[in-house]
Structures are given as structure tokens and as C-alpha cells.
Design a protein around this motif. Sequence first.
Motif, PDB file in Angstrom:
ATOM      1  N   THR A 131      22.539 -38.635  50.228  1.00  0.00           N
ATOM      2  CA  THR A 131      21.799 -37.384  50.054  1.00  0.00           C
ATOM      3  C   THR A 131      21.578 -36.677  51.381  1.00  0.00           C
ATOM      4  O   THR A 131      21.028 -35.579  51.405  1.00  0.00           O
ATOM      5  N   GLY A 177      28.079 -33.881  39.004  1.00  0.00           N
ATOM      6  CA  GLY A 177      26.876 -33.748  39.811  1.00  0.00           C
ATOM      7  C   GLY A 177      27.170 -33.761  41.295  1.00  0.00           C
ATOM      8  O   GLY A 177      28.314 -33.761  41.727  1.00  0.00           O
ATOM      9  N   LYS A 178      26.103 -33.780  42.056  1.00  0.00           N
ATOM     10  CA  LYS A 178      26.204 -33.748  43.513  1.00  0.00           C
ATOM     11  C   LYS A 178      26.462 -35.147  44.061  1.00  0.00           C
ATOM     12  O   LYS A 178      26.407 -36.130  43.336  1.00  0.00           O
ATOM     13  N   TYR A 179      26.716 -35.218  45.345  1.00  0.00           N
ATOM     14  CA  TYR A 179      26.826 -36.475  46.098  1.00  0.00           C
ATOM     15  C   TYR A 179      27.946 -37.392  45.615  1.00  0.00           C
ATOM     16  O   TYR A 179      27.803 -38.610  45.649  1.00  0.00           O
ATOM     17  N   GLU A 180      29.057 -36.874  45.132  1.00  0.00           N
ATOM     18  CA  GLU A 180      30.156 -37.706  44.636  1.00  0.00           C
ATOM     19  C   GLU A 180      29.720 -38.580  43.452  1.00  0.00           C
ATOM     20  O   GLU A 180      30.258 -39.646  43.211  1.00  0.00           O
ATOM     21  N   MET A 181      28.734 -38.111  42.722  1.00  0.00           N
ATOM     22  CA  MET A 181      28.154 -38.864  41.608  1.00  0.00           C
ATOM     23  C   MET A 181      29.200 -39.123  40.522  1.00  0.00           C
ATOM     24  O   MET A 181      30.074 -38.299  40.268  1.00  0.00           O
ATOM     25  N   TRP A 195      25.735 -42.867  43.148  1.00  0.00           N
ATOM     26  CA  TRP A 195      25.763 -41.682  44.000  1.00  0.00           C
ATOM     27  C   TRP A 195      27.151 -41.461  44.596  1.00  0.00           C
ATOM     28  O   TRP A 195      27.563 -40.337  44.773  1.00  0.00           O
ATOM     29  N   ARG A 196      27.846 -42.513  44.914  1.00  0.00           N
ATOM     30  CA  ARG A 196      29.224 -42.378  45.424  1.00  0.00           C
ATOM     31  C   ARG A 196      30.221 -42.896  44.378  1.00  0.00           C
ATOM     32  O   ARG A 196      31.263 -43.439  44.711  1.00  0.00           O
ATOM     33  N   GLN A 250      32.396 -41.544  42.483  1.00  0.00           N
ATOM     34  CA  GLN A 250      33.767 -41.044  42.440  1.00  0.00           C
ATOM     35  C   GLN A 250      34.695 -41.904  43.295  1.00  0.00           C
ATOM     36  O   GLN A 250      35.881 -41.974  43.043  1.00  0.00           O
TER      37      GLN A 250
END
Length: 127
Positions: free
Chosen positions: A125, A87-91, A71-72, A74
Amino acid sequence: MMKKTVPASSPDAYVAALSDWRRAVVEQLRAAVLGAATLDEAIKWGHLVYLSNGPVLLIRAEESRVLFGFWRGQRLREMDPLLKPGGKYEMATREFHEGDEVNAALSRRLAKEAMRLNKTLGDPTKL
């Protein structure tokens, strides 16, 4: 065309339903993750998800690849430049294909750091 499958009833059932090289990759990633940190393991969205103060990472076996996503993620690209943002959430996710080797030590370090980020920054999230 993707085949519709019944979601696995448990993480063990998810792994047991796999065959070929994907099962070996998922087993290696799962062992590394579970050996790295105390994470809750669940089936969410049809694949393995690991939680600690929100979702931390996922392992998803697809027809021609296995995804190892954070999820984090990146924020983890310095540790593993093969993590691709999206994607979202620094995915960010890393793809494994047939013949790819799993680096257990790196996988453990990534899981540990991803869990630390959730502890420090909170549920990704809920931002």
C-alpha cells in the motif's frame, strides 16, 4: 440487500459469528494461513486481514461466498490460476462457494509466498 453487522471484536469472534459452510471454509483457510507463516492477524475493514510489512492477505465471508484475497495476488496466479485479478495493489482473490474444497497445502504456499513478496518488495500500500 446486505445486512449491516457490527464488526467483530477479534478474529475469534469473527469466526464464531459465522455459521454453515462459510465457517468451515474460513476455519480451514485461517488454519492454513496461520500454519504457513508468522503473520499478524487483525480485523480490518470488517474482515480478517493478515499483515507482515503491510497487508498480505484477507479472508472475507460474505452471504454467498468466502473471499481469499492477496494484495500481491496477481503475482501468485501461476501458483493458483483461480485467483482473479481486481482492485488496487496487484490484488487478486479466489472465491469459495458452498461445496468447494479448501486445498490447505496450496493455501499455505500462497500465504508463504505472499509474505515473502512483502518482505522483498515492501508494503504493497506504500508503492
